[in-house]
Design a protein around this motif. Structure first.
Motif, mmCIF file in Angstrom:
data_model
loop_
_atom_site.group_PDB
_atom_site.id
_atom_site.type_symbol
_atom_site.label_atom_id
_atom_site.label_comp_id
_atom_site.label_asym_id
_atom_site.label_seq_id
_atom_site.Cartn_x
_atom_site.Cartn_y
_atom_site.Cartn_z
ATOM 1 N N UNK A 1 6.764 15.042 2.408
ATOM 2 C CA UNK A 1 5.850 14.749 3.371
ATOM 3 C C UNK A 1 6.058 12.741 2.931
ATOM 4 N N UNK A 2 5.775 12.280 3.823
ATOM 5 C CA UNK A 2 6.655 11.631 4.226
ATOM 6 C C UNK A 2 6.105 10.569 4.027
ATOM 7 N N UNK A 3 6.106 9.265 2.605
ATOM 8 C CA UNK A 3 5.737 8.077 2.707
ATOM 9 C C UNK A 3 5.674 6.577 3.415
ATOM 10 N N UNK A 4 4.349 5.845 3.530
ATOM 11 C CA UNK A 4 4.251 4.889 4.263
ATOM 12 C C UNK A 4 3.434 4.036 4.349
ATOM 13 N N UNK A 5 4.671 2.517 3.793
ATOM 14 C CA UNK A 5 4.198 0.756 3.040
ATOM 15 C C UNK A 5 4.043 0.457 4.567
ATOM 16 N N UNK A 6 3.161 -0.569 5.164
ATOM 17 C CA UNK A 6 3.675 -1.583 6.024
ATOM 18 C C UNK A 6 2.747 -2.919 5.611
ATOM 19 N N UNK A 7 3.369 -3.948 6.358
ATOM 20 C CA UNK A 7 2.790 -5.463 6.209
ATOM 21 C C UNK A 7 3.881 -6.552 6.813
ATOM 22 N N UNK A 8 2.445 -7.326 6.651
ATOM 23 C CA UNK A 8 3.114 -8.798 7.064
ATOM 24 C C UNK A 8 3.293 -9.758 6.341
ATOM 25 N N UNK A 9 4.604 -10.311 6.334
ATOM 26 C CA UNK A 9 4.604 -11.352 5.928
ATOM 27 C C UNK A 9 4.859 -12.719 7.008
ATOM 28 N N UNK A 10 4.849 -13.703 5.502
ATOM 29 C CA UNK A 10 4.732 -15.291 6.286
ATOM 30 C C UNK A 10 5.490 -16.167 5.132
ATOM 31 N N UNK A 11 5.772 -15.597 4.681
ATOM 32 C CA UNK A 11 6.787 -15.976 3.862
ATOM 33 C C UNK A 11 7.377 -15.582 3.254
ATOM 34 N N UNK A 12 8.941 -16.004 2.156
ATOM 35 C CA UNK A 12 10.269 -15.475 1.696
ATOM 36 C C UNK A 12 9.534 -14.688 0.367
ATOM 37 N N UNK A 13 10.410 -14.078 -0.194
ATOM 38 C CA UNK A 13 10.065 -13.153 -1.583
ATOM 39 C C UNK A 13 8.972 -11.953 -1.414
ATOM 40 N N UNK A 14 9.342 -10.988 -2.547
ATOM 41 C CA UNK A 14 9.026 -10.156 -2.511
ATOM 42 C C UNK A 14 7.705 -9.953 -2.095
ATOM 43 N N UNK A 15 7.213 -8.617 -1.192
ATOM 44 C CA UNK A 15 6.031 -8.241 -0.367
ATOM 45 C C UNK A 15 5.099 -8.065 -1.170
ATOM 46 N N UNK A 16 3.584 -8.246 -1.211
ATOM 47 C CA UNK A 16 2.784 -7.647 -1.951
ATOM 48 C C UNK A 16 2.775 -6.512 -2.598
ATOM 49 N N UNK A 17 2.827 -5.736 -1.379
ATOM 50 C CA UNK A 17 2.535 -4.585 -1.543
ATOM 51 C C UNK A 17 4.007 -3.486 -2.582
#
Length: 98
Positions: A1-17
């Motif tokens: 099963x494929x797992x999926x993580x989406x995100x929108x980023x407005x600044x540098x650094x590690x994503x919240x998710x």
């Protein structure tokens, strides 16, 4: 099963998710898709066995794909924005296979 993580980023650094395979589970193959209006933005895909020490596995500059097959299985994955490249927003998607 494929797992999926989406995100929108407005600044540098590690994503919240974080992508988490769950207790006793790991992922072995990761792909990163980045949508950026800037050709100089840089986004890294990082993995971790413990959710505290992350290692870069793939990198995308501008708009595009990167695929990495880890030589060791990992429980966690995240996106890290290295450089926005002047863009006000960058979208990312991480896909993984068990």
């Amino acid at each position: 099963m494929t797992n999926y993580l989406a995100g929108t980023h407005a600044a540098t650094g590690a994503g919240a998710g974080r992508m988490d395979a769950g207790v006793g589970n790991t992922f072995s193959q990761f792909s990163l898709r980045v949508v950026s209006p800037s050709a100089t933005s840089v986004v890294a895909l990082e993995t971790s066995p413990d959710n505290s020490t992350f290692t870069e596995q793939a990198r995308v500059t501008g708009d595009g794909w990167a695929t990495s097959r880890s030589d060791h299985r990992q429980r966690y994955a995240r996106v890290n924005i290295i450089n926005m490249g002047g863009a006000s927003g960058i979208a990312s998607n991480v896909l993984s296979l068990p």
